[in-house]
Design a protein around this motif. Sequence first.
Motif, PDB file in Angstrom:
ATOM      1  N   TRP A 192      60.080  51.538  47.030  1.00  0.00           N
ATOM      2  CA  TRP A 192      60.209  51.921  45.622  1.00  0.00           C
ATOM      3  C   TRP A 192      60.421  52.690  44.773  1.00  0.00           C
ATOM      4  CZ3 TRP A 192      56.479  55.973  43.475  1.00  0.00           C
ATOM      5  CH2 TRP A 192      55.289  55.840  45.103  1.00  0.00           C
ATOM      6  N   GLY A 193      60.209  54.027  45.949  1.00  0.00           N
ATOM      7  CA  GLY A 193      60.092  55.484  45.663  1.00  0.00           C
ATOM      8  C   GLY A 193      61.440  55.906  45.725  1.00  0.00           C
ATOM      9  N   TRP A 194      62.526  54.977  46.401  1.00  0.00           N
ATOM     10  CA  TRP A 194      64.190  55.132  45.898  1.00  0.00           C
ATOM     11  C   TRP A 194      64.274  54.796  44.423  1.00  0.00           C
ATOM     12  CZ3 TRP A 194      67.328  51.950  44.154  1.00  0.00           C
ATOM     13  CH2 TRP A 194      67.198  49.898  44.005  1.00  0.00           C
ATOM     14  N   ARG A 195      63.729  54.256  43.303  1.00  0.00           N
ATOM     15  CA  ARG A 195      63.634  54.171  41.893  1.00  0.00           C
ATOM     16  C   ARG A 195      63.603  55.236  41.053  1.00  0.00           C
ATOM     17  NH1 ARG A 195      64.720  47.848  42.206  1.00  0.00           N
ATOM     18  NH2 ARG A 195      63.753  46.770  44.127  1.00  0.00           N
ATOM     19  N   LEU A 196      62.416  55.811  41.405  1.00  0.00           N
ATOM     20  CA  LEU A 196      62.268  56.994  41.153  1.00  0.00           C
ATOM     21  C   LEU A 196      63.693  58.210  39.954  1.00  0.00           C
ATOM     22  CD1 LEU A 196      59.649  58.414  42.327  1.00  0.00           C
ATOM     23  CD2 LEU A 196      59.544  56.339  40.769  1.00  0.00           C
ATOM     24  N   PRO A 197      64.108  58.205  40.826  1.00  0.00           N
ATOM     25  CA  PRO A 197      65.113  59.335  40.081  1.00  0.00           C
ATOM     26  C   PRO A 197      66.292  58.473  39.144  1.00  0.00           C
ATOM     27  CG  PRO A 197      65.829  58.670  42.553  1.00  0.00           C
ATOM     28  CD  PRO A 197      64.142  57.836  42.365  1.00  0.00           C
ATOM     29  N   PHE A 198      66.427  56.797  39.048  1.00  0.00           N
ATOM     30  CA  PHE A 198      66.558  56.202  38.219  1.00  0.00           C
ATOM     31  C   PHE A 198      66.290  55.898  37.694  1.00  0.00           C
ATOM     32  CE2 PHE A 198      68.814  54.602  43.175  1.00  0.00           C
ATOM     33  CZ  PHE A 198      70.229  54.882  42.197  1.00  0.00           C
ATOM     34  N   LEU A 199      64.925  55.584  37.270  1.00  0.00           N
ATOM     35  CA  LEU A 199      64.026  55.579  36.389  1.00  0.00           C
ATOM     36  C   LEU A 199      64.478  56.919  35.341  1.00  0.00           C
ATOM     37  CD1 LEU A 199      61.261  53.660  37.291  1.00  0.00           C
ATOM     38  CD2 LEU A 199      62.390  52.982  35.873  1.00  0.00           C
ATOM     39  N   LEU A 200      64.432  58.140  36.209  1.00  0.00           N
ATOM     40  CA  LEU A 200      64.639  60.014  35.494  1.00  0.00           C
ATOM     41  C   LEU A 200      66.401  59.698  34.652  1.00  0.00           C
ATOM     42  CD1 LEU A 200      63.453  62.307  35.085  1.00  0.00           C
ATOM     43  CD2 LEU A 200      64.949  62.876  37.892  1.00  0.00           C
ATOM     44  N   ALA A 201      66.809  58.761  35.173  1.00  0.00           N
ATOM     45  CA  ALA A 201      68.200  59.250  34.071  1.00  0.00           C
ATOM     46  C   ALA A 201      67.981  59.288  32.360  1.00  0.00           C
ATOM     47  CB  ALA A 201      69.199  57.756  34.721  1.00  0.00           C
ATOM     48  N   ALA A 202      66.691  57.838  31.882  1.00  0.00           N
ATOM     49  CA  ALA A 202      67.215  57.631  30.887  1.00  0.00           C
ATOM     50  C   ALA A 202      66.480  58.429  30.001  1.00  0.00           C
ATOM     51  CB  ALA A 202      65.573  56.553  30.768  1.00  0.00           C
ATOM     52  N   PRO A 203      65.029  59.351  30.240  1.00  0.00           N
ATOM     53  CA  PRO A 203      64.994  60.403  29.787  1.00  0.00           C
ATOM     54  C   PRO A 203      66.001  61.736  29.621  1.00  0.00           C
ATOM     55  CG  PRO A 203      63.802  60.989  31.171  1.00  0.00           C
ATOM     56  CD  PRO A 203      64.322  59.669  31.234  1.00  0.00           C
ATOM     57  N   LEU A 204      66.882  61.632  31.441  1.00  0.00           N
ATOM     58  CA  LEU A 204      67.621  62.796  30.855  1.00  0.00           C
ATOM     59  C   LEU A 204      68.902  62.207  30.463  1.00  0.00           C
ATOM     60  CD1 LEU A 204      68.184  63.961  34.480  1.00  0.00           C
ATOM     61  CD2 LEU A 204      67.041  65.456  32.712  1.00  0.00           C
ATOM     62  N   SER A 205      69.905  61.069  30.014  1.00  0.00           N
ATOM     63  CA  SER A 205      70.386  60.963  29.422  1.00  0.00           C
ATOM     64  C   SER A 205      70.505  60.977  28.181  1.00  0.00           C
ATOM     65  CB  SER A 205      70.540  59.440  29.193  1.00  0.00           C
ATOM     66  OG  SER A 205      71.055  59.233  31.152  1.00  0.00           O
ATOM     67  N   ILE A 206      69.128  60.754  27.388  1.00  0.00           N
ATOM     68  CA  ILE A 206      68.279  61.182  25.695  1.00  0.00           C
ATOM     69  C   ILE A 206      68.873  62.392  25.935  1.00  0.00           C
ATOM     70  CG2 ILE A 206      67.096  60.666  24.123  1.00  0.00           C
ATOM     71  CD1 ILE A 206      65.748  58.254  25.681  1.00  0.00           C
ATOM     72  N   LEU A 207      68.708  63.553  26.869  1.00  0.00           N
ATOM     73  CA  LEU A 207      68.520  64.343  25.832  1.00  0.00           C
ATOM     74  C   LEU A 207      69.660  64.761  26.391  1.00  0.00           C
ATOM     75  CD1 LEU A 207      67.035  68.068  26.024  1.00  0.00           C
ATOM     76  CD2 LEU A 207      67.427  67.682  28.506  1.00  0.00           C
ATOM     77  N   GLY A 208      71.151  64.291  26.665  1.00  0.00           N
ATOM     78  CA  GLY A 208      72.348  64.589  27.180  1.00  0.00           C
ATOM     79  C   GLY A 208      73.096  64.068  26.225  1.00  0.00           C
ATOM     80  N   LEU A 209      72.346  63.225  25.324  1.00  0.00           N
ATOM     81  CA  LEU A 209      72.787  62.696  23.548  1.00  0.00           C
ATOM     82  C   LEU A 209      72.480  63.624  22.694  1.00  0.00           C
ATOM     83  CD1 LEU A 209      74.744  59.867  22.786  1.00  0.00           C
ATOM     84  CD2 LEU A 209      71.704  59.284  22.408  1.00  0.00           C
TER      85      LEU A 209
END
Length: 452
Positions: A192-209
Amino acid sequence: MNSLHTASAVSVRRTSARRILAASAAGNLLEWFDFAIYGFFAVTIGELYFPSHSPTGSLMAALAVFGVAFVVRPAGGFVLGRFADRAGRKPALALSVLLMGGSTTLIAFVPTYGVIGVLAPIAIVLLRCLQGFSAGGEYASAATYLIEYAPRARRGLWSSVISATAALGVLLAGLTALAISAWLPDDQASAWGWRLPFLLAAPLSILGLYMRLKLEDTPVYRELEQRQQVAKDPVRRLGRHGMARIALVFACTAMAGLGFYYLAVYVVTHLTTVVGWGKTDALLLTVAGLVLYSLLCPLAGMVGDRIGRRRTVVAGGMGLGVIAVPCFLLIGTGDVGLSLVGLTLFAAFEALVNVMLGVLLVELFPPHTRVSGGAIGFNLAQAVIGGPGPLIAAALATGTGIAFAPAFYIAGVALIASVTLLRYLPETLGADLSERGEPADGPTATTQAAAG
């Protein structure tokens, strides 16, 4: 009073420049983090979604899916590049980061092959395609946005922001992967650990947007709007002259894109599967190489602003062609110091090529077809040369049994592209970015709307 007004205007321009650079850098970094994180978990994803009788087979399948995203990139470049020339650079950048963030986040929720069978790899492939579509519009739009704002004498330096933050986005992905490897046991990281950075994409992308939506569109695009010269169909208006420029962008991207993905994606795979390093050590060396590359990018930009685009990109390409084999021999020794020397040499010449690519994408085309033309040439080369690079490199190392065989591919591409650019690339240093270039061959979107 006049001196106070002038000082105030200069201060406003400096503040605006810092804001533009910061927002462009942050948005591009986050976009590349989303796109690159897959590569750092290619081994794990291969085992979970592409089961095979051998670990090499699973890895090759996972790397093939990495390349599939590049097959879709020309479509993304066509659609989003056309959108950027018609609707503006800013809306295209906002749409790009939204698509990338959404597709990356969804990868975290895909069940494994053991749970849903063949639907699992199909879902991964489709989401990687959506990532590729988004990335197809990102580079040309980001480069155009930044360079159209840049001072004429510092376009190379400003272009280095795009190249450096792309590497830093990959670097952040690598550090995230390294942290997960250090924090979790291998079985939990794979479960399950490998999924964490993909989940991190959500808040990071909102910030970038958010950061991109706060920007104004470029002065060049606003001038096109004011003059009612926004193209209705920028791709059709490229014409024969535009096609020749697209071919030059293709040649430059072939070596710059391939070199970048060797440095950012393939090196860690090479160190673990060919040289025999542990995953953590391989990630650390890759991170070090990306840091060095990021630091070299501004220097490469200043060189291009000093001696011209043509000399710089040809020197970088020729250098890549000459040092590729020695660099892989150094990396193949397994010695940390020698491997770092090899990566530094490779990064130095790659920086010259990559930073100049960002400027050439903009300076080679007139403003009404700029993003379309640059995106088409850039993404076609990434689909044919750059994207399959890690897969071809792995196949060369595995198929020949020669540890430095991947160097032959990058060396051949770099030398052929350099000779082509030496013969045909014009010098664009100091080009006027507001010039319309070739005559238009149809009504513009703005004038047609006014007539209607």
